[in-house]
Motif scaffolding. Structure first.
Motif, PDB file in Angstrom:
ATOM      1  N   THR A  88       0.844  -1.192   0.000  1.00 48.14           N
ATOM      2  CA  THR A  88       0.000   0.000   0.000  1.00 48.14           C
ATOM      3  C   THR A  88       0.883   1.246   0.000  1.00 48.14           C
ATOM      4  OG1 THR A  88      -1.663  -1.199   1.283  1.00 48.14           O
ATOM      5  CG2 THR A  88      -1.860   1.204   1.208  1.00 48.14           C
ATOM      6  N   PRO A  89       0.637   2.211  -0.886  1.00 50.03           N
ATOM      7  CA  PRO A  89       1.481   3.416  -0.927  1.00 50.03           C
ATOM      8  C   PRO A  89       1.534   4.111   0.430  1.00 50.03           C
ATOM      9  CG  PRO A  89       0.052   3.335  -2.853  1.00 50.03           C
ATOM     10  CD  PRO A  89      -0.402   2.224  -1.937  1.00 50.03           C
ATOM     11  N   PHE A  90       2.691   4.691   0.725  1.00 50.06           N
ATOM     12  CA  PHE A  90       2.876   5.384   1.999  1.00 50.06           C
ATOM     13  C   PHE A  90       2.159   6.724   1.999  1.00 50.06           C
ATOM     14  CE2 PHE A  90       6.890   2.858   1.859  1.00 50.06           C
ATOM     15  CZ  PHE A  90       6.647   2.089   2.987  1.00 50.06           C
ATOM     16  N   SER A  91       1.737   7.147   3.184  1.00 49.90           N
ATOM     17  CA  SER A  91       1.193   8.484   3.391  1.00 49.90           C
ATOM     18  C   SER A  91       1.483   8.899   4.826  1.00 49.90           C
ATOM     19  CB  SER A  91      -0.315   8.503   3.104  1.00 49.90           C
ATOM     20  OG  SER A  91      -0.992   7.539   3.883  1.00 49.90           O
ATOM     21  N   ALA A  97       0.800  -5.112   2.551  1.00 50.16           N
ATOM     22  CA  ALA A  97      -0.596  -5.426   2.842  1.00 50.16           C
ATOM     23  C   ALA A  97      -0.698  -6.739   3.614  1.00 50.16           C
ATOM     24  CB  ALA A  97      -1.384  -5.526   1.535  1.00 50.16           C
ATOM     25  N   GLU A 155      -1.415   1.774  11.067  1.00 48.53           N
ATOM     26  CA  GLU A 155      -1.063   3.039  11.686  1.00 48.53           C
ATOM     27  C   GLU A 155      -1.785   3.137  13.024  1.00 48.53           C
ATOM     28  OE1 GLU A 155      -2.813   6.733  10.117  1.00 48.53           O
ATOM     29  OE2 GLU A 155      -3.932   5.480   8.702  1.00 48.53           O
ATOM     30  N   ASP A 170       1.216  -2.575   6.799  1.00 50.55           N
ATOM     31  CA  ASP A 170       0.206  -1.557   6.511  1.00 50.55           C
ATOM     32  C   ASP A 170      -0.714  -1.354   7.704  1.00 50.55           C
ATOM     33  OD1 ASP A 170      -1.518   0.223   5.362  1.00 50.55           O
ATOM     34  OD2 ASP A 170      -2.496  -1.220   4.035  1.00 50.55           O
ATOM     35  N   THR A 175       4.148   6.626   9.391  1.00 48.31           N
ATOM     36  CA  THR A 175       3.466   6.588   8.098  1.00 48.31           C
ATOM     37  C   THR A 175       2.400   5.500   8.095  1.00 48.31           C
ATOM     38  OG1 THR A 175       5.276   5.196   7.274  1.00 48.31           O
ATOM     39  CG2 THR A 175       5.321   7.513   6.676  1.00 48.31           C
ATOM     40  N   ALA A 176       1.382   5.728   7.276  1.00 45.48           N
ATOM     41  CA  ALA A 176       0.431   4.674   6.936  1.00 45.48           C
ATOM     42  C   ALA A 176       0.911   4.036   5.642  1.00 45.48           C
ATOM     43  CB  ALA A 176      -0.958   5.264   6.760  1.00 45.48           C
ATOM     44  N   GLY A 177       0.425   2.836   5.361  1.00 44.02           N
ATOM     45  CA  GLY A 177       0.866   2.129   4.163  1.00 44.02           C
ATOM     46  C   GLY A 177       1.945   1.121   4.492  1.00 44.02           C
TER      47      GLY A 177
END
Length: 400
Positions: free
Chosen positions: A190-193, A342, A368, A366, A337-339
Motif C-alpha cells: 500500500t502506498p505510503f502516506s 498489505a 497506523e 500496513d 506513516t500509513a501504508g
C-alpha cells in the motif's frame, strides 16, 4: 561479489521491531545475524526518547486494540501476545523503572531511550546476536543482497525477517526504499502516506504572536473522528498529540472542526454568552464568561471574524469552529506513516506468501496508530510475532 551462507536467521533492520524479532529467535536457540543500513542501531527509537519514550499505554485491551483502526483485527493476536502490561514487564526486566502518567501513558523514569537501548543491545549481544552495520539491503536473488563497506555481499540465510521501517524520518533509516523491491516481485504494498503529522494552516500575520502557544482543553473533529488533547499553534499550522489521531481523515481532505468548549453544552454556552457585557468588548466578554485562553481567542478571531453577535449563533460556532487547512505536513516530517506491506500478502505468521521463509514486521506493515504508546507497542508486538514464526519455521514446528 561475495556469497555467505548463514546457519539460522537474518534480520534486516535495527529498530524496535527488528531487535524484538532477533530476541525471539535467539530465545528459541537460533543463531541470528542482524544487518542495519545505518552506522548504529535504534536511531528512531533514540529520537523518540528525546520526548520521553512513551512505551505503551495502560488501558483495557479492547480499547487499546481499537486505536489501530482498520488494522485492529489483523494486529489483535500479536497485541494479545505482547499486551501493554507485557511491554512494561519487558522494559523493567531491562532495568528500567517505569511510571504511568495521568492519561495512562507509560514512560521510563529516566524519560529517555538510551539506557533501555544499551541494556537491550547488551542482552542481545550476550545471547549471541551478530550485528553488521552499514549494510544496506539492495534486493534478493537466491539470497539477500547488500551494499556493505567491503562491497556487494549476498547472504543466504535459512529465514529472514524484514523490519526496515516506514517512510518517515529518512535520515534515521526509515526511507521506505524497500517498497519498490517488494513491489517488483508482485508483493502488494500500500502506498505510503503521512500519519501523526502536523496540519498545514495558512495563518495571517496576526497569528505570529501566538506561534508556540498551546490550544488546551479543546476537542478536534474530522471525518467522523474525534480527539481530545493539546495542539500547538506553529508558524506552519497546527501540530500535537491532540490532532494526530485525526490523520487518517485529514490526509483525505476532511474538514477540521474544533470544539473550543467541549465540557459545556451549547445551551449552557449560549446562556453564559447572553449575560450583560456592558461596555466590554466581545473578546473581553469571552475571556470573562468562558475563560478562553489568548490562543483560543486568537484562533477564533483568525478563522471566524466577524463573530456573530447572537449568543446562540456564537455558541454554535464555539462548539464547531471550522479551521481551513491545506492538508498534512510532508511525509518525511511525520512521526510515522500509513501504508506498507498489505496483510493480504502475509500469512498468519507474517510470512510473505510469495516468498516462503521471508517475514515482515514493524512499520513495514500496513497499519497506523496515534501517538500515546501504540506505535512502539505495535512495532514490538509484530517483531515478536514474526520472530517467533520464523523460529517455528526453522524448527519445522506449526505456528501460531
Amino acid at each position: 561479489m561475495e556469497t555467505e551462507r548463514i546457519k539460522g536467521a537474518l534480520v534486516i533492520g535495527g529498530g524496535p521491531a527488528g531487535l524484538m524479532a532477533a530476541e525471539a529467535l535467539l530465545a528459541a536457540g537460533h543463531a541470528v545475524v542482524l544487518a542495519e543500513a545505518k552506522p548504529s542501531l535504534g536511531r528512531k527509537l533514540l529520537m523518540a526518547g528525546k520526548s520521553g519514550l512513551n512505551l505503551t499505554k495502560a488501558e483495557g485491551f479492547d480499547s487499546f486494540c481499537a486505536a489501530y483502526g482498520a488494522a485492529a483485527d489483523s494486529l489483535r493476536p500479536m497485541l494479545a501476545a505482547l499486551p501493554p502490561e507485557a511491554v512494561s514487564a519487558w522494559a523493567e526486566d531491562l532495568g528500567q523503572p517505569l511510571f504511568t502518567g495521568s492519561t495512562g501513558r507509560v514512560f521510563p523514569v529516566a524519560m529517555k531511550a538510551s539506557p533501555l537501548l544499551r541494556g537491550w543491545l547488551g542482552r542481545l549481544r550476550a545471547s549471541g546476536l551478530e550485528i553488521r552495520t552499514r549494510w544496506r539491503w539492495t534486493g534478493w536473488d537466491e539470497g539477500m543482497w547488500f551494499d556493505t563497506p567491503r562491497g556487494a555481499v549476498r547472504l543466504r540465510p535459512e529465514v529472514t525477517v524484514l523490519a526496515m521501517g516506514g517512510a518517515s524520518w529518512a535520515r534515521l533509516g526509515s526511507d521506505g526504499l524497500w517498497a519498490g523491491l517488494l513491489a517488483a516481485r508482485g508483493i502488494a504494498v500500500t502506498p505510503f502516506s503521512p500519519a501523526n503529522a502536523g496540519l498545514c494552516v495558512p495563518w495571517s500575520e496576526h497569528m505570529a504572536a501566538h506561534f508556540g502557544a498551546p490550544l488546551k482543553a479543546v476537542a478536534f473533529h474530522a471525518g467522523g473522528l474525534t480527539s481530545r488533547g493539546e495542539a500547538v499553534i506553529s508558524a506552519r499550522g497546527l501540530e500535537g498529540g491532540g490532532l494526530y489521531p485525526l490523520s487518517p481523515a485529514l490526509r483525505t481532505g476532511a474538514a477540521l472542526q474544533v470544539d473550543l468548549c467541549p465540557d459545556l453544552a451549547e445551551d449552557v454556552l449560549a446562556d453564559r454568552l447572553a449575560r450583560p457585557r456592558g461596555k466590554q468588548s466581545l473578546a473581553s466578554h469571552l475571556r470573562r464568561v468562558l475563560r478562553l485562553s489568548p490562543a483560543v481567542r486568537a484562533l477564533l478571531a483568525e478563522v471566524a471574524r466577524p463573530l456573530p453577535g447572537d449568543p446562540r449563533a456564537l455558541a454554535r460556532l464555539l462548539k464547531a469552529l471550522p479551521v481551513p487547512h491545506a492538508g498534512l505536513r510532508p511525509m518525511d516530517e511525520a512521526i510515522s506513516t500509513a501504508g506498507g506491506v498489505a496483510f493480504a500478502a502475509l500469512d498468519a505468521g507474517l510470512m510473505l506468501r510469495a516468498a516462503p521463509g521471508v517475514f515482515c514486521a514493524g512499520e513495514m506493515l500496513d497499519w497506523e496508530a496515534p501517538t500515546g504508546g501504540y506505535l512502539l507497542t505495535g512495532c514490538l508486538a509484530t517483531g515478536l510475532w514474526a520472530g517467533r514464526a520464523a523460529a517455528a519455521r526453522l524448527a519445522a514446528a506449526p505456528f501460531p
